[in-house]
Design a protein around this motif. Sequence first.
Motif, PDB file in Angstrom:
ATOM      1  N   MET A   1     -57.629  12.993 -41.056  1.00 19.94           N
ATOM      2  CA  MET A   1     -57.870  12.827 -42.487  1.00 19.94           C
ATOM      3  C   MET A   1     -58.275  11.388 -42.790  1.00 19.94           C
ATOM      4  O   MET A   1     -59.254  11.138 -43.499  1.00 19.94           O
ATOM      5  CB  MET A   1     -56.577  13.133 -43.233  1.00 19.94           C
ATOM      6  CG  MET A   1     -56.643  14.292 -44.187  1.00 19.94           C
ATOM      7  SD  MET A   1     -54.984  14.600 -44.795  1.00 19.94           S
ATOM      8  CE  MET A   1     -55.270  14.437 -46.538  1.00 19.94           C
ATOM      9  N   ALA A   2     -57.505  10.439 -42.225  1.00 19.36           N
ATOM     10  CA  ALA A   2     -57.801   9.026 -42.488  1.00 19.36           C
ATOM     11  C   ALA A   2     -59.173   8.658 -41.925  1.00 19.36           C
ATOM     12  O   ALA A   2     -59.975   8.002 -42.591  1.00 19.36           O
ATOM     13  CB  ALA A   2     -56.715   8.150 -41.868  1.00 19.36           C
TER      14      ALA A   2
ATOM     15  N   PHE B   1     -65.937  15.415 -43.871  1.00 21.56           N
ATOM     16  CA  PHE B   1     -65.272  16.295 -44.841  1.00 21.56           C
ATOM     17  C   PHE B   1     -64.391  17.319 -44.128  1.00 21.56           C
ATOM     18  O   PHE B   1     -63.299  17.648 -44.596  1.00 21.56           O
ATOM     19  CB  PHE B   1     -66.310  17.008 -45.714  1.00 21.56           C
ATOM     20  CG  PHE B   1     -66.675  16.242 -46.959  1.00 21.56           C
ATOM     21  CD1 PHE B   1     -65.706  15.902 -47.892  1.00 21.56           C
ATOM     22  CD2 PHE B   1     -67.986  15.876 -47.215  1.00 21.56           C
ATOM     23  CE1 PHE B   1     -66.035  15.209 -49.049  1.00 21.56           C
ATOM     24  CE2 PHE B   1     -68.323  15.172 -48.363  1.00 21.56           C
ATOM     25  CZ  PHE B   1     -67.347  14.837 -49.278  1.00 21.56           C
TER      26      PHE B   1
ATOM     27  N   LYS C   1     -53.032  13.839 -40.098  1.00 23.63           N
ATOM     28  CA  LYS C   1     -53.259  12.632 -40.901  1.00 23.63           C
ATOM     29  C   LYS C   1     -54.275  11.690 -40.266  1.00 23.63           C
ATOM     30  O   LYS C   1     -55.026  11.017 -40.967  1.00 23.63           O
ATOM     31  CB  LYS C   1     -51.942  11.876 -41.108  1.00 23.63           C
ATOM     32  CG  LYS C   1     -50.860  12.681 -41.788  1.00 23.63           C
ATOM     33  CD  LYS C   1     -51.242  13.061 -43.215  1.00 23.63           C
ATOM     34  CE  LYS C   1     -50.144  13.894 -43.856  1.00 23.63           C
ATOM     35  NZ  LYS C   1     -50.633  14.971 -44.700  1.00 23.63           N
TER      36      LYS C   1
ATOM     37  N   ILE D   1     -61.311  15.637 -43.266  1.00 19.52           N
ATOM     38  CA  ILE D   1     -60.470  15.422 -44.443  1.00 19.52           C
ATOM     39  C   ILE D   1     -59.713  16.698 -44.807  1.00 19.52           C
ATOM     40  O   ILE D   1     -58.552  16.656 -45.228  1.00 19.52           O
ATOM     41  CB  ILE D   1     -61.352  14.961 -45.625  1.00 19.52           C
ATOM     42  CG1 ILE D   1     -61.812  13.531 -45.404  1.00 19.52           C
ATOM     43  CG2 ILE D   1     -60.605  15.066 -46.938  1.00 19.52           C
ATOM     44  CD1 ILE D   1     -62.820  13.060 -46.408  1.00 19.52           C
ATOM     45  N   LYS D   2     -60.364  17.834 -44.589  1.00 19.41           N
ATOM     46  CA  LYS D   2     -59.724  19.102 -44.967  1.00 19.41           C
ATOM     47  C   LYS D   2     -58.556  19.467 -44.072  1.00 19.41           C
ATOM     48  O   LYS D   2     -57.733  20.303 -44.433  1.00 19.41           O
ATOM     49  CB  LYS D   2     -60.773  20.232 -44.924  1.00 19.41           C
ATOM     50  CG  LYS D   2     -61.700  20.223 -46.119  1.00 19.41           C
ATOM     51  CD  LYS D   2     -62.399  21.551 -46.293  1.00 19.41           C
ATOM     52  CE  LYS D   2     -63.279  21.869 -45.116  1.00 19.41           C
ATOM     53  NZ  LYS D   2     -64.017  23.132 -45.287  1.00 19.41           N
TER      54      LYS D   2
ATOM     55  N   VAL E   1     -61.802   9.983 -44.279  1.00 17.40           N
ATOM     56  CA  VAL E   1     -61.951   9.235 -45.539  1.00 17.40           C
ATOM     57  C   VAL E   1     -62.670   7.914 -45.294  1.00 17.40           C
ATOM     58  O   VAL E   1     -63.582   7.543 -46.047  1.00 17.40           O
ATOM     59  CB  VAL E   1     -60.569   8.994 -46.204  1.00 17.40           C
ATOM     60  CG1 VAL E   1     -60.705   8.024 -47.363  1.00 17.40           C
ATOM     61  CG2 VAL E   1     -59.984  10.301 -46.682  1.00 17.40           C
TER      62      VAL E   1
END
Lengths: 663, 301
Positions: free
Chosen positions: A421-422, A409, A418, A412-413, A425
Amino acid sequence: MTLFFISLAVIVGGALAALAASANNRIANFIGSAGCAAGCALGLYAAVDALFSGEAPSFHAPWSVPYGSLSFSMDPLSAFFLIPLFGLCMAAAVYGAGYMAHHADRRLGPPWFFYNILVAAMAIVVTAGNGVLFLVAWEVMSISSFILVMFDHSQASTRRAGLIYIVAAHLGVAFLFAMFILLGGEAGSLDFDTFKGAASPAAAGVIFTLALIGFGSKAGFMPFHVWLPEAHPAAPSHVSAVMSGVMIKMGVYGLLRVIYFLDQPQWWWGAALIFIGVVSGVMGAMLALGENDMKRLLAYSSVENMGIIAAAMGLGTLGMATHTHTVAALGFGGALYHVINHSVFKGLLFMGAGTVLANTHTQNISLLGGIMKKAPLTGLFFAVGSVAICGLPPLNGFMGELLVYMAAFTGIKEVSNKILMAGGVVTLAGLAMIGGLAVAVFTKAFGMAFLGEARSEKAAMAHDPGRLMTWPMGALAAMTLVLGLGAPLTPHLLAAPAGLVAGFDPSHVKEAFDSMALPLYGAAIVSAALALFLFIAWAVRQSALKGKQIRRAVTWDCGYAAPKATMQYTPSSFAQPFTGYFRAILRPVSKLEIPDGYFPAKGSFTGWIVDVCDKYVFAGLFSAVGWTIAKLQKVKTFRANVYIFYTTGAIIALFAITFGFTR
Amino acid sequence: MNAFNPASLAYPVIALAVSPFLLGLINRTKAVWAGRRGQPLLQAYYDIEKLFGKGAVYSKTTTWVFRAGPIASLGCMVTASFLVPFGGNPAALAFEGDIILFAYIMGLARFFTVAAALDTGSAFEGMGASREVFFAVITEVVFFLGLAALVIQTGSVSLSGVLKAEGALGWASTSLVAAALFVVILAENCRIPVDDPNTHLELTMIHEVMVLDHSGPDFAFIQAAQSVKLWLTCSILAQALIPVMHGGVLSSIYMVNVVLALCIAIGTVESTMARLRLINVPQLIVGAGALCALGLILLFR
């Protein structure tokens, strides 16, 4: 360090004494297990002391082996891995003393010799400070565990499992040889203290890949996991517990150590680890779900848990590569916490399965059932282990996964990054799916084997074992609760090893781990509240039923006159929605004999699943190897002059290569 | 964000007290659609009270695991209700990471419900248990993907932070996620088109068939737990859909109305749709997952 060496001496002494006492099974069984347990207790104290005092004791002595030295060090990472190692090996030694008594018709000295050697070799693997010493200990670990796997060598299936295991172990170690040669070449020595940051960026990528394959095959990452479901079920149950709970973690230790050596990871390392982790986690859980052999199911579940650890390490590596300290700390912290947690509950579950196996002589879940009533203590401990391994609060599995989730998480924040983030996820979706699958796997394992009615006469023979076997299980079950509710204290324990791997300076470690403490405190408080509400609900139910009529009847049988145990839902039918829906992965195979005629007497259905990696990747690979070797047979002429020609050619080639390198 | 908010301790109490009414509302909606008068709005309360006063019948096959099922269900739902905020006010217990805890407490309840069903040794209940864990695998992924979208938008990993967004929410991804969460609610609460709570044919049921053997206070616990779960999931969706920035009593009352409207929507879905064939249920949930993934991709720009 002295205490550590004394503990090794006690363990090895126990090994030799057990071997010497082989003539008398009772003495061998006692000396082997007691020596191991005592040595482990000493070692555990030394490791905890080293971790908490913050010192890194070390020992150096020359060794006549080329490039070798007798270097040992107990830095935080080593000390951390020694804790589950000594802890579980101690519990398994006590349990094994009770378990091996069931095999009194066999000579027990040699198995105890190799068990203790295995424990000592693993302890040396995590403390070795030199590449040669590391590889020697690694080999001793593989070979002693191979001999333990072959304990039941009169059975063809065991011999097959042993063969697959020894081949897999040596394919893995070949990559480690290449890795150490490369790393040693960059550093100019095989001593670990020269390795840190020595590799050039170009070489680092190759070294990491070699380590990922070599250590990954020991850790059981997909697709290198194929030996795991073969070897773990074949070994005696306390050895299965140690192999699954501790030995495969040596792969994790190796990878973390290499990440520490290489210092500056590239982002694709993290991505590769996350990918491997999610694939191992999801596929391991699915294969576990399709499996009806209890110990194979547990072995596949280890693949799943190693997947969680790999994904967590991947997040940690991504955090390092992108200089996001919180993600790195949470990722590595979560991976380390899960290492301890998995050793506790997987050890517990293998011991539970071993107890059932010892009484009923079957580990086929389709023949079990109703064991809870026959062996209530074993059933309770297995239930605790199942809840813990599903990652459900308030037990320890949840707390470890919570850290990994928080890493995901937090990644992701980081909206500006990117890649992070990927990675977050993908890990998040993977973990969520693994969590759901784990509940399915362990409601199947626990529900089908321990609940309901006994499906066979064998299952009805189950009973609780003696204290030597119940106490270790009880201790491990208690540990799941202690490590769950005590989770808020663990950041202090995790900070040093995770910070070491991530290469943080102390202020960053403190900052990152402070952010880690809050969710753990929250989770522990809510877990305590959960315990309170469960108690209140229980009390309300008790008072509601007070003075009321409570009847015992048969299970609602929907009009059947004679309910039978064979009418229960079977493990295969429980897994059927999964095997049907995910048939691309699980490859269900079935043999069906349809009842025929007016008064059909016979009908049968047999179903099983196929491991895609096993069948399509490795079977293909090995048949290709076999084909090549068959072709090479042609160079065999049985004429001495031709062989002399080959030898001369090989020597000339070696000279040419050496000259080319040293020029 | 405070970890402990004493004022919000009212919400778990409200959840426990009001939630059976939601079942009555859904049933009344279905009756109106069918042109019937329907059962009283408070029928669920009467049922729970009646069951609570009864004795119990236990199968000889069962052990303590069977008795633990209802206790775990209710205990978990009550605990979870402390983590869910309401009407712009933070939850009684709020901290970073409580989202994960919420999902896994639901998982704990599921584990014991399934184990209790398997403890009876009944083929029917085994079947329901098997379907329950199968659908849960996919719904859990959809739920977490939906949460990930909300986390990206709000920068918080707490239900209380996610559902009380200070920044502007992207309407496109929020509506996609809300649609997906609506499917999750239908699946998690065993509503049509995933499961039919009113059917009496065991072969077609999921949740109801798992609790066939429970009776008396145990069954009352299960009913109560089920209605609290409906309340919690509906209030999460309501707040994701229409975030209320300012807390207070008025916004709580407003949010209650949104939850009631959601229940009428569920009743409407149940009246206008048939149950899907079981093999088509995964498609529905995976479809919801695709919506979430789309919502996430919109946020990746």
